[in-house]
Design a protein around this motif. Structure first.
Motif, PDB file in Angstrom:
ATOM      1  N   UNK A  84      15.138  26.592  58.238  1.00  0.00           N
ATOM      2  CA  UNK A  84      15.717  27.128  59.471  1.00  0.00           C
ATOM      3  C   UNK A  84      15.413  28.611  59.643  1.00  0.00           C
ATOM      4  N   UNK A  85      15.144  29.320  58.566  1.00  0.00           N
ATOM      5  CA  UNK A  85      14.823  30.746  58.657  1.00  0.00           C
ATOM      6  C   UNK A  85      13.406  30.995  59.165  1.00  0.00           C
ATOM      7  N   UNK A  86      12.568  29.985  59.128  1.00  0.00           N
ATOM      8  CA  UNK A  86      11.188  30.148  59.602  1.00  0.00           C
ATOM      9  C   UNK A  86      11.181  30.505  61.081  1.00  0.00           C
ATOM     10  N   UNK A  87      12.043  29.887  61.873  1.00  0.00           N
ATOM     11  CA  UNK A  87      12.130  30.209  63.307  1.00  0.00           C
ATOM     12  C   UNK A  87      12.567  31.651  63.521  1.00  0.00           C
ATOM     13  N   UNK A  88      13.492  32.134  62.693  1.00  0.00           N
ATOM     14  CA  UNK A  88      13.952  33.519  62.806  1.00  0.00           C
ATOM     15  C   UNK A  88      12.812  34.484  62.487  1.00  0.00           C
ATOM     16  N   UNK A  89      12.059  34.170  61.438  1.00  0.00           N
ATOM     17  CA  UNK A  89      10.922  35.011  61.066  1.00  0.00           C
ATOM     18  C   UNK A  89       9.887  35.007  62.175  1.00  0.00           C
ATOM     19  N   UNK A  90       9.627  33.832  62.731  1.00  0.00           N
ATOM     20  CA  UNK A  90       8.654  33.706  63.817  1.00  0.00           C
ATOM     21  C   UNK A  90       9.088  34.506  65.044  1.00  0.00           C
ATOM     22  N   UNK A  91      10.381  34.469  65.356  1.00  0.00           N
ATOM     23  CA  UNK A  91      10.892  35.201  66.516  1.00  0.00           C
ATOM     24  C   UNK A  91      10.762  36.712  66.315  1.00  0.00           C
ATOM     25  N   UNK A  92      11.131  37.213  65.127  1.00  0.00           N
ATOM     26  CA  UNK A  92      10.993  38.642  64.842  1.00  0.00           C
ATOM     27  C   UNK A  92       9.532  39.063  64.859  1.00  0.00           C
ATOM     28  N   UNK A  93       8.676  38.249  64.266  1.00  0.00           N
ATOM     29  CA  UNK A  93       7.249  38.575  64.229  1.00  0.00           C
ATOM     30  C   UNK A  93       6.684  38.651  65.642  1.00  0.00           C
TER      31      UNK A  93
ATOM     32  N   UNK B 239       8.388  39.332  68.360  1.00  0.00           N
ATOM     33  CA  UNK B 239       8.971  40.511  69.002  1.00  0.00           C
ATOM     34  C   UNK B 239       8.228  41.774  68.589  1.00  0.00           C
ATOM     35  N   UNK B 240       7.924  41.892  67.304  1.00  0.00           N
ATOM     36  CA  UNK B 240       7.175  43.065  66.827  1.00  0.00           C
ATOM     37  C   UNK B 240       5.765  43.091  67.408  1.00  0.00           C
ATOM     38  N   UNK B 241       5.137  41.925  67.527  1.00  0.00           N
ATOM     39  CA  UNK B 241       3.794  41.871  68.120  1.00  0.00           C
ATOM     40  C   UNK B 241       3.819  42.284  69.585  1.00  0.00           C
ATOM     41  N   UNK B 242       4.854  41.853  70.327  1.00  0.00           N
ATOM     42  CA  UNK B 242       4.973  42.271  71.732  1.00  0.00           C
ATOM     43  C   UNK B 242       5.161  43.778  71.834  1.00  0.00           C
TER      44      UNK B 242
END
Length: 85
Positions: free
Chosen positions: A57-66, A68-71
């Motif tokens: 379940x933490x993979x989605x959180x990591x993906x979302x933060x990543x 956001x940082x890329x944007x």
């Protein structure tokens, strides 16, 4: 380089670190299949922030933060992008 215990603390610290000096910050994602661990590291060579998880379940959180940082990295106005998310 200690690991953060909670995701929320890590995410806030990573965004703050990026916004202080965007040209020096880099993000590293590492997955070890044999252990099932995903590690994300955000550093600017002076400060190193790390978070490790083995929960799917933490993979989605990591993906979302990543994402956001890329944007933030490709946008011209970093502060306005943070306010919309």
């Amino acid at each position: 380089m200690p690991y953060f215990q909670t995701w929320e603390e890590f995410a806030r610290a990573a965004e703050k670190l990026y916004l202080t000096d965007p040209m020096k910050v880099r993000v590293v994602l590492k997955y070890r299949h044999c252990d099932g661990n995903l590690c994300i590291k955000v550093t600017d060579n002076a400060v190193c922030l790390q978070y490790k998880t083995d929960q799917a379940q933490d993979v989605k959180k990591v993906e979302k933060l990543h994402g956001k940082l890329m944007r933030l990295m490709v946008s011209k106005e970093t502060h306005s992008a943070m306010e919309t998310d």
